[in-house]
Design a protein around this motif. Structure first.
Motif, PDB file in Angstrom:
ATOM      1  N   TYR A   1       9.939  -0.374   8.016  1.00  0.00           N
ATOM      2  CA  TYR A   1       9.946   1.154   7.376  1.00  0.00           C
ATOM      3  C   TYR A   1       9.536   2.094   8.164  1.00  0.00           C
ATOM      4  O   TYR A   1       9.697   2.836   8.089  1.00  0.00           O
ATOM      5  N   GLY A   2       9.558   2.034   9.514  1.00  0.00           N
ATOM      6  CA  GLY A   2       8.957   2.986  10.629  1.00  0.00           C
ATOM      7  C   GLY A   2       8.241   2.570  11.879  1.00  0.00           C
ATOM      8  O   GLY A   2       7.912   1.272  11.777  1.00  0.00           O
ATOM      9  N   GLU A   3       7.841   3.506  12.580  1.00  0.00           N
ATOM     10  CA  GLU A   3       7.591   3.669  13.229  1.00  0.00           C
ATOM     11  C   GLU A   3       5.963   3.900  13.066  1.00  0.00           C
ATOM     12  O   GLU A   3       6.107   5.010  12.817  1.00  0.00           O
ATOM     13  N   VAL A   4       4.600   3.540  14.158  1.00  0.00           N
ATOM     14  CA  VAL A   4       3.659   4.285  14.497  1.00  0.00           C
ATOM     15  C   VAL A   4       3.665   5.151  15.476  1.00  0.00           C
ATOM     16  O   VAL A   4       4.073   5.640  16.048  1.00  0.00           O
ATOM     17  N   PRO A   5       3.159   6.998  14.669  1.00  0.00           N
ATOM     18  CA  PRO A   5       3.904   8.101  15.384  1.00  0.00           C
ATOM     19  C   PRO A   5       2.899   7.138  17.679  1.00  0.00           C
ATOM     20  O   PRO A   5       2.026   7.193  17.185  1.00  0.00           O
ATOM     21  N   ALA A   6       3.854   7.484  18.602  1.00  0.00           N
ATOM     22  CA  ALA A   6       3.139   7.290  19.416  1.00  0.00           C
ATOM     23  C   ALA A   6       1.466   8.448  19.919  1.00  0.00           C
ATOM     24  O   ALA A   6       1.227   7.202  20.798  1.00  0.00           O
ATOM     25  N   VAL A   7       1.361   9.220  19.283  1.00  0.00           N
ATOM     26  CA  VAL A   7       0.075   9.758  19.860  1.00  0.00           C
ATOM     27  C   VAL A   7      -1.026   9.081  19.338  1.00  0.00           C
ATOM     28  O   VAL A   7      -2.108   8.889  19.987  1.00  0.00           O
ATOM     29  N   LEU A   8      -0.744   8.435  18.450  1.00  0.00           N
ATOM     30  CA  LEU A   8      -1.829   7.726  17.336  1.00  0.00           C
ATOM     31  C   LEU A   8      -2.177   6.060  18.696  1.00  0.00           C
ATOM     32  O   LEU A   8      -3.328   5.237  18.764  1.00  0.00           O
ATOM     33  N   LEU A   9      -1.198   5.999  19.587  1.00  0.00           N
ATOM     34  CA  LEU A   9      -1.337   4.809  20.814  1.00  0.00           C
ATOM     35  C   LEU A   9      -1.145   4.827  21.937  1.00  0.00           C
ATOM     36  O   LEU A   9      -1.608   4.251  22.603  1.00  0.00           O
TER      37      LEU A   9
ATOM     38  N   HIS B   1      -2.266   7.817   7.583  1.00  0.00           N
ATOM     39  CA  HIS B   1      -2.827   7.500   8.530  1.00  0.00           C
ATOM     40  C   HIS B   1      -1.634   5.952   8.127  1.00  0.00           C
ATOM     41  O   HIS B   1      -0.658   5.615   7.745  1.00  0.00           O
ATOM     42  N   TYR B   2      -2.293   5.030   9.544  1.00  0.00           N
ATOM     43  CA  TYR B   2      -0.945   3.875   9.414  1.00  0.00           C
ATOM     44  C   TYR B   2      -1.708   3.148  10.535  1.00  0.00           C
ATOM     45  O   TYR B   2      -3.381   3.307  10.918  1.00  0.00           O
ATOM     46  N   ALA B   3      -1.349   1.411   9.832  1.00  0.00           N
ATOM     47  CA  ALA B   3      -2.392   0.352  10.436  1.00  0.00           C
ATOM     48  C   ALA B   3      -1.515  -0.503  10.722  1.00  0.00           C
ATOM     49  O   ALA B   3       0.157  -0.199  11.301  1.00  0.00           O
ATOM     50  N   LYS B   4      -1.062  -1.641  12.329  1.00  0.00           N
ATOM     51  CA  LYS B   4      -0.495  -2.210  12.433  1.00  0.00           C
ATOM     52  C   LYS B   4       0.965  -2.890  11.708  1.00  0.00           C
ATOM     53  O   LYS B   4       0.118  -3.294  10.159  1.00  0.00           O
ATOM     54  N   PRO B   5       1.552  -3.350  11.755  1.00  0.00           N
ATOM     55  CA  PRO B   5       2.276  -3.398  12.743  1.00  0.00           C
ATOM     56  C   PRO B   5       2.758  -2.108  13.992  1.00  0.00           C
ATOM     57  O   PRO B   5       3.149  -1.015  12.577  1.00  0.00           O
ATOM     58  N   VAL B   6       2.881  -1.915  14.584  1.00  0.00           N
ATOM     59  CA  VAL B   6       3.442  -0.230  15.105  1.00  0.00           C
ATOM     60  C   VAL B   6       4.532  -0.362  15.334  1.00  0.00           C
ATOM     61  O   VAL B   6       5.445   0.762  14.552  1.00  0.00           O
ATOM     62  N   ARG B   7       5.951  -1.289  14.867  1.00  0.00           N
ATOM     63  CA  ARG B   7       7.038  -1.447  14.398  1.00  0.00           C
ATOM     64  C   ARG B   7       7.031  -2.135  12.861  1.00  0.00           C
ATOM     65  O   ARG B   7       6.459  -2.804  13.386  1.00  0.00           O
ATOM     66  N   ASP B   8       7.165  -1.652  12.222  1.00  0.00           N
ATOM     67  CA  ASP B   8       7.964  -1.991  10.850  1.00  0.00           C
ATOM     68  C   ASP B   8       9.420  -1.198  10.422  1.00  0.00           C
ATOM     69  O   ASP B   8      10.150  -0.437  10.331  1.00  0.00           O
TER      70      ASP B   8
END
Ligand SMILES: NC(=O)c1ccc(NCc2cccc(O)c2)nc1
Length: 246
Positions: A189-197, A180-187
């Protein structure tokens, strides 16, 4: 649903059931948790609830009489028939499947042992089911009872809001959960997987199922063996494995 807890620590159990989703379920009258203290039913001057283990050896055993009287009062406090469950390391392992079955009952009682446990004769006459929350010994059954109250209470209709229950239902059928991920999209520690956006909900559903299948395969492969996979899941798991070994 009504849950009665027979315990030497009623305040502890009431506090466990008063917070979060389960506390809210009680406020919404989706769930009722009542406690019964065997010490209130001990008739001697010292309100004794335990006795020395017959045959010698360390530790004490909870006496029949205070428990029998407490259980009688508990049963008579409401009309519904009640399934009495004893928490102990000797019980059947608690699973989500069993939780879902218990959550459908009108009423259960949770008997919490302390010391070395309860006189076997009380168990033989009063207990319908023995459950364990895991292969370890605790100082009492109360934490096991708290686990059952939470797992069963959160499943009461109306206890979870839509988002939570939707999420919970999609993979509670024997797979581990996806990341599971929440914002920020970029951190850092890494990025939120693009498919989720992407807003592509079909692709998001497939990604989450693939991650759940892959994690289950990596961390708890025995859970997969218990579960027939449909064609889509077999393909997604194959894709995960190919990428894993690539
Ligand atoms: N794994 C469990 O669910 C669990 C439950 C209870 C418990 N302690 C009280 C107790 C009760 C009965 C026998 C006994 O030996 C100990 N410890 C662990």
């Amino acid at each position: 649903m009504r849950i009665d807890v027979v315990t030497l620590f009623p305040d502890f159990m009431r506090q466990c059931a008063a917070v979060g989703v389960v506390g809210r379920a009680q406020q919404r009258e989706l769930l009722q948790v009542e406690t019964w203290n065997p010490r209130d039913y001990a008739t001697d001057n010292y309100r004794t609830v335990d006795g020395r283990t017959c045959g010698g050896g360390p530790g004490m055993v909870m006496l029949i009489e205070p428990l029998r009287t407490a259980l009688k009062a508990m049963r008579e406090a409401a009309p519904e028939p009640v399934r009495v469950i004893y928490l102990s390391p000797q019980g059947a392992r608690l699973t989500q499947g069993r939780v879902e079955a218990l959550a459908k009952l009108p009423r259960i009682a949770l008997l919490c042992g302390r010391y070395e446990g309860v006189d076997e004769r009380l168990l033989a006459h009063e207990v319908d089911e023995e459950l364990s929350i895991g292969d370890y010994v605790l100082s009492g059954g109360e934490l096991g009872a708290a686990v059952v109250i939470d797992a069963v209470g959160r499943l009461q209709d109306g206890a979870l809001n839509d988002a939570q229950s939707a999420e919970q239902d999609s993979f509670s059928n024997g797979l581990l959960d996806c990341p599971h991920y929440a914002k920020p999209v970029r951190d850092a520690y890494g990025e939120v997987p693009a498919v989720l956006l992407s807003g592509d909900h079909a692709a998001i559903r497939r990604w989450r199922l693939k991650q759940a299948l892959g994690r289950t395969w990596l961390r708890r492969p025995e859970l997969l063996a218990q579960r027939a996979l449909d064609a889509e899941s077999r393909a997604l798991l194959e894709e995960f494995r190919r990428e894993y070994f690539a």
